[in-house]
Design a protein around this motif. Structure first.
Motif, PDB file in Angstrom:
ATOM      1  N   GLN A 292       0.843  -1.192   0.000  1.00 38.04           N
ATOM      2  CA  GLN A 292       0.000   0.000   0.000  1.00 38.04           C
ATOM      3  C   GLN A 292       0.876   1.239   0.000  1.00 38.04           C
ATOM      4  O   GLN A 292       1.977   1.221   0.546  1.00 38.04           O
ATOM      5  CB  GLN A 292      -0.895   0.055   1.250  1.00 38.04           C
ATOM      6  CG  GLN A 292      -1.872  -1.099   1.387  1.00 38.04           C
ATOM      7  CD  GLN A 292      -2.880  -1.180   0.249  1.00 38.04           C
ATOM      8  OE1 GLN A 292      -3.064  -0.225  -0.517  1.00 38.04           O
ATOM      9  NE2 GLN A 292      -3.516  -2.323   0.109  1.00 38.04           N
ATOM     10  N   TYR A 293       0.352   2.308  -0.610  1.00 36.75           N
ATOM     11  CA  TYR A 293       0.964   3.624  -0.429  1.00 36.75           C
ATOM     12  C   TYR A 293       0.053   4.378   0.531  1.00 36.75           C
ATOM     13  O   TYR A 293      -1.053   4.799   0.159  1.00 36.75           O
ATOM     14  CB  TYR A 293       1.087   4.397  -1.749  1.00 36.75           C
ATOM     15  CG  TYR A 293       1.783   5.735  -1.532  1.00 36.75           C
ATOM     16  CD1 TYR A 293       3.165   5.815  -1.550  1.00 36.75           C
ATOM     17  CD2 TYR A 293       1.056   6.884  -1.240  1.00 36.75           C
ATOM     18  CE1 TYR A 293       3.804   7.015  -1.297  1.00 36.75           C
ATOM     19  CE2 TYR A 293       1.685   8.088  -0.988  1.00 36.75           C
ATOM     20  CZ  TYR A 293       3.071   8.142  -1.018  1.00 36.75           C
ATOM     21  OH  TYR A 293       3.711   9.331  -0.762  1.00 36.75           O
ATOM     22  N   THR A 294       0.499   4.482   1.772  1.00 35.82           N
ATOM     23  CA  THR A 294      -0.356   5.021   2.821  1.00 35.82           C
ATOM     24  C   THR A 294       0.256   6.272   3.409  1.00 35.82           C
ATOM     25  O   THR A 294       1.348   6.242   3.967  1.00 35.82           O
ATOM     26  CB  THR A 294      -0.567   3.956   3.915  1.00 35.82           C
ATOM     27  OG1 THR A 294      -1.076   2.775   3.290  1.00 35.82           O
ATOM     28  CG2 THR A 294      -1.533   4.434   4.978  1.00 35.82           C
ATOM     29  N   MET A 295      -0.466   7.377   3.254  1.00 32.54           N
ATOM     30  CA  MET A 295       0.019   8.652   3.775  1.00 32.54           C
ATOM     31  C   MET A 295      -0.803   9.043   5.002  1.00 32.54           C
ATOM     32  O   MET A 295      -1.869   8.489   5.246  1.00 32.54           O
ATOM     33  CB  MET A 295      -0.088   9.721   2.683  1.00 32.54           C
ATOM     34  CG  MET A 295      -1.463   9.813   2.081  1.00 32.54           C
ATOM     35  SD  MET A 295      -1.455  10.840   0.594  1.00 32.54           S
ATOM     36  CE  MET A 295      -3.224  10.961   0.309  1.00 32.54           C
ATOM     37  N   VAL A 296      -0.271   9.988   5.759  1.00 32.19           N
ATOM     38  CA  VAL A 296      -0.976  10.482   6.941  1.00 32.19           C
ATOM     39  C   VAL A 296      -1.359  11.933   6.670  1.00 32.19           C
ATOM     40  O   VAL A 296      -0.493  12.763   6.366  1.00 32.19           O
ATOM     41  CB  VAL A 296      -0.097  10.383   8.214  1.00 32.19           C
ATOM     42  CG1 VAL A 296      -0.878  10.832   9.448  1.00 32.19           C
ATOM     43  CG2 VAL A 296       0.414   8.957   8.401  1.00 32.19           C
ATOM     44  N   LEU A 297      -2.644  12.217   6.797  1.00 35.07           N
ATOM     45  CA  LEU A 297      -3.141  13.567   6.510  1.00 35.07           C
ATOM     46  C   LEU A 297      -3.072  14.444   7.759  1.00 35.07           C
ATOM     47  O   LEU A 297      -3.248  13.959   8.887  1.00 35.07           O
ATOM     48  CB  LEU A 297      -4.588  13.497   6.014  1.00 35.07           C
ATOM     49  CG  LEU A 297      -4.809  12.640   4.756  1.00 35.07           C
ATOM     50  CD1 LEU A 297      -6.305  12.476   4.486  1.00 35.07           C
ATOM     51  CD2 LEU A 297      -4.111  13.268   3.553  1.00 35.07           C
ATOM     52  N   ALA A 298      -2.823  15.728   7.553  1.00 36.61           N
ATOM     53  CA  ALA A 298      -2.822  16.673   8.674  1.00 36.61           C
ATOM     54  C   ALA A 298      -4.232  16.785   9.254  1.00 36.61           C
ATOM     55  O   ALA A 298      -5.216  16.500   8.581  1.00 36.61           O
ATOM     56  CB  ALA A 298      -2.342  18.035   8.180  1.00 36.61           C
ATOM     57  N   ASP A 299      -4.298  17.222  10.517  1.00 41.12           N
ATOM     58  CA  ASP A 299      -5.593  17.383  11.203  1.00 41.12           C
ATOM     59  C   ASP A 299      -6.552  18.264  10.416  1.00 41.12           C
ATOM     60  O   ASP A 299      -7.769  18.089  10.488  1.00 41.12           O
ATOM     61  CB  ASP A 299      -5.378  18.047  12.575  1.00 41.12           C
ATOM     62  CG  ASP A 299      -4.794  17.068  13.578  1.00 41.12           C
ATOM     63  OD1 ASP A 299      -5.077  15.859  13.453  1.00 41.12           O
ATOM     64  OD2 ASP A 299      -4.047  17.520  14.472  1.00 41.12           O
ATOM     65  N   VAL A 351      -4.987   8.170   8.223  1.00 41.88           N
ATOM     66  CA  VAL A 351      -4.321   7.563   7.063  1.00 41.88           C
ATOM     67  C   VAL A 351      -5.238   7.544   5.841  1.00 41.88           C
ATOM     68  O   VAL A 351      -6.468   7.482   5.965  1.00 41.88           O
ATOM     69  CB  VAL A 351      -3.862   6.097   7.321  1.00 41.88           C
ATOM     70  CG1 VAL A 351      -2.616   6.049   8.183  1.00 41.88           C
ATOM     71  CG2 VAL A 351      -4.992   5.248   7.873  1.00 41.88           C
ATOM     72  N   LEU A 352      -4.604   7.578   4.693  1.00 41.35           N
ATOM     73  CA  LEU A 352      -5.325   7.361   3.443  1.00 41.35           C
ATOM     74  C   LEU A 352      -4.372   6.672   2.464  1.00 41.35           C
ATOM     75  O   LEU A 352      -3.221   7.090   2.309  1.00 41.35           O
ATOM     76  CB  LEU A 352      -5.823   8.681   2.851  1.00 41.35           C
ATOM     77  CG  LEU A 352      -6.781   8.503   1.654  1.00 41.35           C
ATOM     78  CD1 LEU A 352      -8.087   7.833   2.078  1.00 41.35           C
ATOM     79  CD2 LEU A 352      -7.084   9.836   0.979  1.00 41.35           C
ATOM     80  N   SER A 353      -4.865   5.607   1.830  1.00 40.34           N
ATOM     81  CA  SER A 353      -4.058   4.881   0.851  1.00 40.34           C
ATOM     82  C   SER A 353      -4.543   5.222  -0.549  1.00 40.34           C
ATOM     83  O   SER A 353      -5.745   5.312  -0.798  1.00 40.34           O
ATOM     84  CB  SER A 353      -4.167   3.375   1.091  1.00 40.34           C
ATOM     85  OG  SER A 353      -3.705   3.065   2.389  1.00 40.34           O
ATOM     86  N   LEU A 354      -3.582   5.413  -1.441  1.00 37.19           N
ATOM     87  CA  LEU A 354      -3.871   5.757  -2.840  1.00 37.19           C
ATOM     88  C   LEU A 354      -3.603   4.544  -3.733  1.00 37.19           C
ATOM     89  O   LEU A 354      -2.908   3.614  -3.317  1.00 37.19           O
ATOM     90  CB  LEU A 354      -2.984   6.931  -3.265  1.00 37.19           C
ATOM     91  CG  LEU A 354      -3.256   8.253  -2.546  1.00 37.19           C
ATOM     92  CD1 LEU A 354      -2.232   9.303  -2.961  1.00 37.19           C
ATOM     93  CD2 LEU A 354      -4.677   8.752  -2.832  1.00 37.19           C
ATOM     94  N   PRO A 355      -4.123   4.564  -4.952  1.00 39.96           N
ATOM     95  CA  PRO A 355      -3.863   3.431  -5.855  1.00 39.96           C
ATOM     96  C   PRO A 355      -2.360   3.178  -5.993  1.00 39.96           C
ATOM     97  O   PRO A 355      -1.589   4.113  -6.183  1.00 39.96           O
ATOM     98  CB  PRO A 355      -4.454   3.902  -7.194  1.00 39.96           C
ATOM     99  CG  PRO A 355      -5.517   4.888  -6.812  1.00 39.96           C
ATOM    100  CD  PRO A 355      -4.982   5.583  -5.584  1.00 39.96           C
ATOM    101  N   ILE A 356      -1.988   1.918  -5.868  1.00 40.86           N
ATOM    102  CA  ILE A 356      -0.602   1.549  -6.165  1.00 40.86           C
ATOM    103  C   ILE A 356      -0.629   0.104  -6.652  1.00 40.86           C
ATOM    104  O   ILE A 356      -1.247  -0.760  -6.030  1.00 40.86           O
ATOM    105  CB  ILE A 356       0.357   1.751  -4.972  1.00 40.86           C
ATOM    106  CG1 ILE A 356       1.816   1.656  -5.463  1.00 40.86           C
ATOM    107  CG2 ILE A 356       0.100   0.769  -3.830  1.00 40.86           C
ATOM    108  CD1 ILE A 356       2.814   2.352  -4.557  1.00 40.86           C
ATOM    109  N   HIS A 357      -0.040  -0.114  -7.817  1.00 39.12           N
ATOM    110  CA  HIS A 357      -0.037  -1.468  -8.380  1.00 39.12           C
ATOM    111  C   HIS A 357       1.013  -1.535  -9.470  1.00 39.12           C
ATOM    112  O   HIS A 357       1.819  -0.602  -9.627  1.00 39.12           O
ATOM    113  CB  HIS A 357      -1.443  -1.840  -8.883  1.00 39.12           C
ATOM    114  CG  HIS A 357      -2.063  -0.846  -9.808  1.00 39.12           C
ATOM    115  ND1 HIS A 357      -1.707  -0.724 -11.119  1.00 39.12           N
ATOM    116  CD2 HIS A 357      -3.009   0.121  -9.594  1.00 39.12           C
ATOM    117  CE1 HIS A 357      -2.429   0.232 -11.698  1.00 39.12           C
ATOM    118  NE2 HIS A 357      -3.225   0.778 -10.786  1.00 39.12           N
TER     119      HIS A 357
END
Ligand SMILES: *Cc1c(COP(=O)(O)O)cnc(C)c1O
Length: 378
Positions: A292-299, A351-357
């Motif tokens: 997964q490509y998982t980022m952490v979003l600011a508050d 967290v939010l994951s974006l398409p990755i493949h």
């Protein structure tokens, strides 16, 4: 309409269609659906790839974890330490076997189990640790091995999301495939995993001859000699058709990891432009195969709003995982309450994951990153 899904298994299949179709047809034409020769071939191929003595193919990743715990002769009430931030299967098998899951928090940078928290959680009842190599990179298995050695504990590695990643020991400098450090490693061949079948599949691996033998017997109704049952087992097999497909796909696994890594690099560079996004950090001791490509979003970023915005543009996104294990209904336990695992809880909310493949193109990445940046910067 989703233009950019999280994974593109159809696009991937099209590139290997002749090979895969031929391998599948061979299984069908010989009707060798169960325990056909492709199962052994794949097993040996994976043993070589991982540089591990024994691979025990089975029905799925959850079964692999269950078989691993069954093989260790644990008693009801024995404690098994694992992470509060993972897919439910990890804790599920502990609970099903009437063992006691002991949850610990993760590290904010890598989202992987915190070795110091593991050490603090060890009691006289602790028998095993299940580190999860989440999203495609290794947990700090060196630190966890040290804890296990000190307290005489088993390690079962959940490498369902990280098959193919390498761990380099900070002391010896030796590099090995993750999943081969603990007593048993477990993986999943669920279609969307990095090494995905066209249905369910899984495997356990070990360098221990006795454990390997036991895992094989347990996966086969506790039966070594036909119709003589020495222990209570389960029925968990990898279908020959799946093994035939996996045997081909294993040949592409490193190439697939490279495509994922290139997509992740693109995302990281694009999001370096904003302080609204914390991009995933790869620990120094591991490679990252980006399940997964998982980022952490600011508050300040409205996650649901961003997902809706992306969805309107045909871009998929997903939250892995929205509810930490200790807050799941089925796992409610007087030992735990909200606030106990602050890092996990923060990640669950941000967290939010974006398409990755394996089939990402620069155009896709450009469109996705532009859309994300438009939203978070406004
Ligand atoms: C997918 C997954 C599993 C379970 O695998 P299945 O093959 O779906 O049973 C276990 N643990 C983790 C971390 C996973 O991502």
């Amino acid at each position: 309409m989703i233009k950019y899904p999280m994974v593109d298994l159809v696009g991937q299949y099209k590139k290997i269609k002749p090979e895969v179709d031929a391998a599948m047809m061979e299984v069908i034409e010989t009707a060798s659906f169960i325990k056909g020769s492709a199962v052994k071939q794949f097993q040996e191929h994976l043993e070589t790839y991982l540089n591990v003595k024994h691979v025990i193919p089975c029905g799925n990743g959850t079964d692999a974890l269950q078989l691993a715990l069954m093989s260790l002769d644990l008693q009801p009430g024995d404690e098994v330490i694992t992470t509060s931030f993972t897919f439910i299967a990890t804790a599920e098998v502990i609970a099903l076997l009437k063992l006691t899951p002991v949850l610990v928090d993760v590290l904010p940078e890598t989202y992987n189990i915190d070795p110091e928290a593991v050490e603090r959680a060890v009691t006289s009842k602790t028998k095993a640790i299940i580190p999860v190599h989440l999203f495609g990179q290794s947990a700090n298995i060196h630190a966890i091995l040290n804890i296990a050695e000190k307290h005489n504990l088993y390690i079962v590695e959940d490498t369902a999301q990280a098959i193919g990643a390498d761990f380099t020991c900070p002391e010896s400098g030796n590099t090995k495939k993750i999943g081969t450090f603990g007593h048993i490693g477990c993986t999943s061949f669920f279609p969307s995993k990095n090494l995905g079948a066209y249905g369910d599949g899984g495997a356990a691996f070990t360098n221990d001859d006795a454990l390997a033998e036991k895992l094989r017997v347990l996966a086969n109704h506790g039966m070594k000699v036909r119709y003589y049952h020495d222990m209570v087992g389960i029925n968990s097999r990898l279908d020959t058709i799946q093994a035939a497909i996996l045997n081909i796909k294993l040949g592409y696994l490193d190439e697939y990891a490279k495509s994922r890594q290139e997509a992740a690099t693109y995302y990281n560079k694009a999001f370096a432009a904003t302080n609204k996004i914390k991009t995933p950090v790869t620990a120094s001791f591991t490679t990252h195969v980006f399940h997964q490509y998982t980022m952490v979003l600011a508050d300040t970023v409205d996650r649901a709003g961003l997902q809706k915005y992306l969805s309107e543009k045909g871009i998929a996104s997903a939250v892995y995982y929205p509810v930490p294990l200790h807050l799941q209904k089925a796992y409610r336990d007087p030992r735990y309450s909200k606030g106990d695992f602050p890092v996990t809880e923060h990640l669950s909310n941000h967290v939010l994951s974006l398409p990755i493949h394996t089939e990402m193109t620069v155009e896709m990445l450009k469109e996705i990153t532009n859309a994300v940046l438009e939203y978070v910067e406004n």
